[in-house]
Design an enzyme around this catalytic site. Structure first.
Site, PDB file in Angstrom:
ATOM      1  CG  ASP A  28      23.577  56.978 -20.179  1.00  0.00           C
ATOM      2  OD1 ASP A  28      24.363  56.208 -19.598  1.00  0.00           O
ATOM      3  OD2 ASP A  28      23.837  57.496 -21.284  1.00  0.00           O
ATOM      4  CE1 TYR A  35      26.291  60.991 -25.482  1.00  0.00           C
ATOM      5  CE2 TYR A  35      24.701  60.774 -23.714  1.00  0.00           C
ATOM      6  CZ  TYR A  35      25.550  60.196 -24.636  1.00  0.00           C
ATOM      7  OH  TYR A  35      25.643  58.831 -24.693  1.00  0.00           O
ATOM      8  CE  LYS A  86      27.330  56.997 -21.742  1.00  0.00           C
ATOM      9  NZ  LYS A  86      26.287  58.029 -21.961  1.00  0.00           N
ATOM     10  CG  HIS A  97      31.543  58.396 -24.239  1.00  0.00           C
ATOM     11  ND1 HIS A  97      30.800  59.549 -24.164  1.00  0.00           N
ATOM     12  CD2 HIS A  97      30.824  57.550 -25.007  1.00  0.00           C
ATOM     13  CE1 HIS A  97      29.688  59.391 -24.864  1.00  0.00           C
ATOM     14  NE2 HIS A  97      29.674  58.192 -25.381  1.00  0.00           N
TER      15      HIS A  97
END
Ligand SMILES: NC(=O)c1ccc[n+]([C@@H]2O[C@H](COP(=O)([O-])OP(=O)(O)OC[C@H]3O[C@@H](n4cnc5c(N)ncnc54)[C@H](OP(=O)(O)O)[C@@H]3O)[C@@H](O)[C@H]2O)c1
Length: 292
Positions: free
Chosen positions: A40, A45, A70, A103
């Site tokens: 994930d 990120y 996401k 997200h």
């Protein structure tokens, strides 16, 4: 983390939020070695490239891996979302994603969703979903879209169990996926006496009890660890089962309150807006560096 063919994934999942770029490749490699087959990540990120490299270097057949990413808020809206998803696919060194989520529940989510629906129909995305959409927003989304979300990724752990959301998610056939399945250990969850006592019966840790509880509720889990020994621990939850009494005791721990923050708090909404603006201005000033 999930059992093979148990849900949207083909293997067990490792979440990699709050893992630095340097550490990311090593973590994904370790997780794949341990046996995880579901990763994930997210645009926000900033480690999709490292995830892609680790998967490629592992030599594991892409079809064996369930890859989730996401879309971040500034890529919402139809055009931007479509472009950003294709960039994510490229950074992840693949030609499709198993699951793409919106997200956050802010901004032009409907425009972004239309892009995800198209990419889903074209086969670039094998499943599409949302994240951080509270019950009312999730039900709204399921009713005002052509293809309803297949997954809603939400903060879910023994102290914030999302019981109402899960009932509605079940009604709409939307799979609840737990982010922070351990609540990141906040409020002493790893040392919790109820979980410890249950774990002692089976020779299992509090972390393993929490994961087993999620799985038995039908909730998908994506535990994060940078430590290989903990990845192994978190993986070993398929050789025992909690009984009804254990499940009831954990059910009673629910405080129905976030261990983090509420997406319905206007001050938090403003915080997200500010973050998006700051990132956008950083992006504009360093466009040539191609950090995005
Ligand atoms: N959609 C969203 O908005 C959203 C938000 C947050 C997270 N996520 C996703 O959900 C994943 C998991 O959530 P999270 O990282 O916030 O929380 P989490 O998985 O509940 O907790 C991670 C924390 O628990 C520790 N830990 C892991 N296994 C352990 C064990 N067996 N014993 C003791 N400590 C252990 C980790 O430490 P070490 O790493 O040091 O081992 C880390 O500090 C993320 O990686 C990300 O992929 C999504």
């Amino acid at each position: 983390m999930m059992k093979k063919n148990e849900s949207t994934g083909r293997g067990r999942t490792n979440g990699i939020y709050q893992v630095t770029k340097d550490e990311c490749e090593r973590c994904v490699r370790d997780a794949l070695e341990v046996g995880y087959r579901s990763i994930d990540t997210a645009q926000s990120y900033f480690n999709e490239e490292e995830v892609g490299k680790a998967i490629e270097k592992s030599g594991i057949d892409r079809k064996e891996i369930f890859l989730t990413s996401k879309v971040w808020i500034e890529h919402f809206g139809y055009e931007e979302c479509k472009k950003s998803v294709l960039e994510s696919v490229e950074k992840l060194r693949t030609d499709y994603l198993d699951l793409m989520l919106l997200h956050q529940p802010f901004g032009d989510t409907y425009g972004a969703w239309r892009a995800l629906e198209e990419l889903y129909k074209e086969g670039k995305l094998h499943a599409i979903g949302i994240s951080n959409h509270y019950t009312d927003r999730m039900v709204e989304f399921a009713n005002f879209t052509n293809i309803k979300p297949m997954v809603n990724q939400m903060e879910t752990h023994p102290l914030n169990q999302q019981k109402t959301l899960k009932e509605w998610a079940d009604k709409y056939d939307i799979r609840l996926e737990a982010w922070a399945p351990f609540g990141e250990g906040r409020n002493g969850l790893f040392e919790n006496e109820v979980l410890k006592t249950i774990g002692q019966k089976y020779g299992k840790t509090t972390a393993q009890v929490m994961l087993r509880w999620h799985i038995q509720r039908g909730v998908i889990v994506i535990p994060k660890s940078v430590h290989k020994e903990r990845m192994i621990e978190n993986f070993n939850v398929f050789d025992f089962a909690l009984d009804e009494n254990d499940m009831n005791q954990i059910s009673q721990m629910d405080t129905a309150t976030s261990a983090f923050f509420s997406h319905q708090d206007p001050a938090m909404v403003e915080w997200f807006v500010k973050m998006v603006e700051e990132r956008k201005s950083q992006h504009d000033s360093s466009k040539e560096k191609k950090n995005w």
